[in-house]
Each structure stands twice: as C-alpha cells, then as structure tokens.
Write a protein that holds these residues in place. Structure first.
Motif, short mmCIF file in Angstrom:
data_model
loop_
_atom_site.label_atom_id
_atom_site.label_comp_id
_atom_site.label_asym_id
_atom_site.label_seq_id
_atom_site.Cartn_x
_atom_site.Cartn_y
_atom_site.Cartn_z
N VAL A 70 0.84 -1.20 0.00
CA VAL A 70 0.00 0.00 0.00
C VAL A 70 0.87 1.25 0.00
N TYR A 71 1.93 1.25 0.80
CA TYR A 71 2.79 2.44 0.89
C TYR A 71 3.50 2.73 -0.43
N LEU A 72 3.89 1.68 -1.13
CA LEU A 72 4.53 1.89 -2.44
C LEU A 72 3.53 2.42 -3.46
N LYS A 73 2.25 2.09 -3.29
CA LYS A 73 1.22 2.57 -4.22
C LYS A 73 0.79 4.01 -3.90
N VAL A 74 0.50 4.27 -2.62
CA VAL A 74 -0.07 5.58 -2.28
C VAL A 74 0.99 6.66 -2.04
N LYS A 75 2.17 6.26 -1.64
CA LYS A 75 3.30 7.18 -1.41
C LYS A 75 2.92 8.34 -0.49
N GLU A 76 2.20 8.02 0.57
CA GLU A 76 1.73 9.03 1.51
C GLU A 76 2.37 8.78 2.88
N PRO A 77 3.22 9.70 3.35
CA PRO A 77 3.90 9.50 4.64
C PRO A 77 2.95 9.32 5.82
N ILE A 78 1.77 9.94 5.75
CA ILE A 78 0.81 9.79 6.85
C ILE A 78 0.42 8.32 7.01
N PHE A 79 0.31 7.59 5.90
CA PHE A 79 -0.02 6.16 5.98
C PHE A 79 1.04 5.43 6.78
N HIS A 80 2.31 5.71 6.47
CA HIS A 80 3.40 5.07 7.21
C HIS A 80 3.32 5.43 8.68
N GLN A 81 3.08 6.69 8.99
CA GLN A 81 3.04 7.12 10.38
C GLN A 81 1.92 6.44 11.15
N VAL A 82 0.77 6.27 10.52
CA VAL A 82 -0.35 5.61 11.18
C VAL A 82 -0.05 4.12 11.40
N MET A 83 0.51 3.47 10.40
CA MET A 83 0.83 2.04 10.54
C MET A 83 1.92 1.83 11.59
N TYR A 84 2.93 2.67 11.55
CA TYR A 84 4.00 2.59 12.55
C TYR A 84 3.44 2.88 13.93
N GLY A 85 2.57 3.87 14.02
CA GLY A 85 1.94 4.21 15.28
C GLY A 85 1.12 3.06 15.85
N MET A 86 0.43 2.32 14.98
CA MET A 86 -0.33 1.15 15.44
C MET A 86 0.59 0.10 16.06
N LEU A 87 1.72 -0.14 15.41
CA LEU A 87 2.67 -1.12 15.94
C LEU A 87 3.25 -0.66 17.27
N VAL A 88 3.62 0.60 17.33
CA VAL A 88 4.19 1.13 18.56
C VAL A 88 3.15 1.12 19.68
N PHE A 89 1.91 1.45 19.35
CA PHE A 89 0.83 1.41 20.33
C PHE A 89 0.68 0.00 20.89
N THR A 90 0.78 -0.99 20.02
CA THR A 90 0.72 -2.40 20.46
C THR A 90 1.87 -2.70 21.41
N LEU A 91 3.07 -2.24 21.06
CA LEU A 91 4.23 -2.45 21.93
C LEU A 91 4.05 -1.76 23.28
#
Length: 158
Positions: free
Chosen positions: A93-114
């Motif tokens: 998805v990130y390679l298709k949409v090229k939107e940094p907010i997407f990365h930040q949200v996905m990374y945030g979800m992982l960090v929130f889990t941690l």
C-alpha cells in the motif's frame, strides 16, 4: 543506531539467546543504516529504506514482546504469519499511495501495540519496574510528539 545493535547481536549469539532477539538487533542495525542513507541523500528511495525497516523491525519487536514468556525456541506461527502479512500489506500500500501519513499511522499502530504490551508486563509481571516503565513511556511519547511537530510544521519551522 548501527554499531551498538551489531554488538547486541554478537552478544546475543555468544549468550545463546533465541534467534528472535538476534533478529531484533539486526533489524535495528538495518533501520540505522536506512536512516543514515536517507538523511545523507534525502532521496525518496532512501526514505523507503528508512521507513519500511521501521515497520519490519517493529513487527519483530511485537513478536518478541508477545513471545517473551513462552517456551524457549518455540515458534508462534499464527502471530508470525499475521505480522509478515501486515508487513507485506503495509509495504504494498505504501509503495502505491506514497503518503507518509499512511506510514506514520501504521508505525503508530505497531508502537501502540508495543506500548500496551509493555504496560501489561510492567504492571502485572514486573511491578517493581513501574517507575522505569512509565519514565520510558513518557520519554518515548515526548519524542513522538516532537517527531509529529517536525512533520506537521516542517515547512514553517526553521
């Protein structure tokens, strides 16, 4: 963030720790190298080399956090499959949409889990470490706040 994790991986091998811990240290090394390449060049390709390993390493950390009280050398294939699938979907998805907010949200979800898992461990398994856990959480959240301020106001703050 390149050399210290390499020493951690070497020490993990010497101590006979499980491969997941060695993978964690090596993943940190890859994140460090990717970040170095990106901040050295500021090119989009190097940005991917910085951001995608953050997702992959966080998936390794999530695996380690949820498997830290399991039998030594056991493998949770269900969790492993889920995290690999998550990584593949995020990458695609990130390679298709090229939107940094997407990365930040996905990374945030992982960090929130941690963070949730860490709070559980510090609260119920090792309650004598609460102070250290909450101090670490506060420092991390402060760093996360500054990172977002930098991302949001990058154009206007100099």
């Amino acid at each position: 963030m390149i050399i210290p994790p390499m020493f951690g991986a070497i020490q993990s091998v010497r101590d006979g720790l499980e491969k997941r811990y060695i993978a964690s240290y090596l993943a940190l090394t890859v994140v460090g190298m990717g970040s170095w390449c990106f901040h050295m060049t500021l090119k989009y390709e190097m940005q991917l080399l910085d951001e995608l390993p953050m997702i992959y390493s966080c998936c390794i950390f999530v695996y380690c956090m949820f498997e830290c009280f399991k039998i030594k050398n056991s493998v949770n294939y269900h969790l492993l499959f889920t995290l690999v699938l998550f990584s593949l979907i995020v990458t695609t998805v990130y390679l298709k949409v090229k939107e940094p907010i997407f990365h930040q949200v996905m990374y945030g979800m992982l960090v929130f889990t941690l963070v949730l898992r860490s709070i559980y461990i510090v609260t119920w398994v090792y309650p004598w470490l609460r102070g250290l856990g909450y101090t670490s959480l506060g420092i991390f959240l402060l760093g996360f706040l500054f990172w977002n301020i930098d991302n949001i106001f990058c154009e206007s703050l100099r």
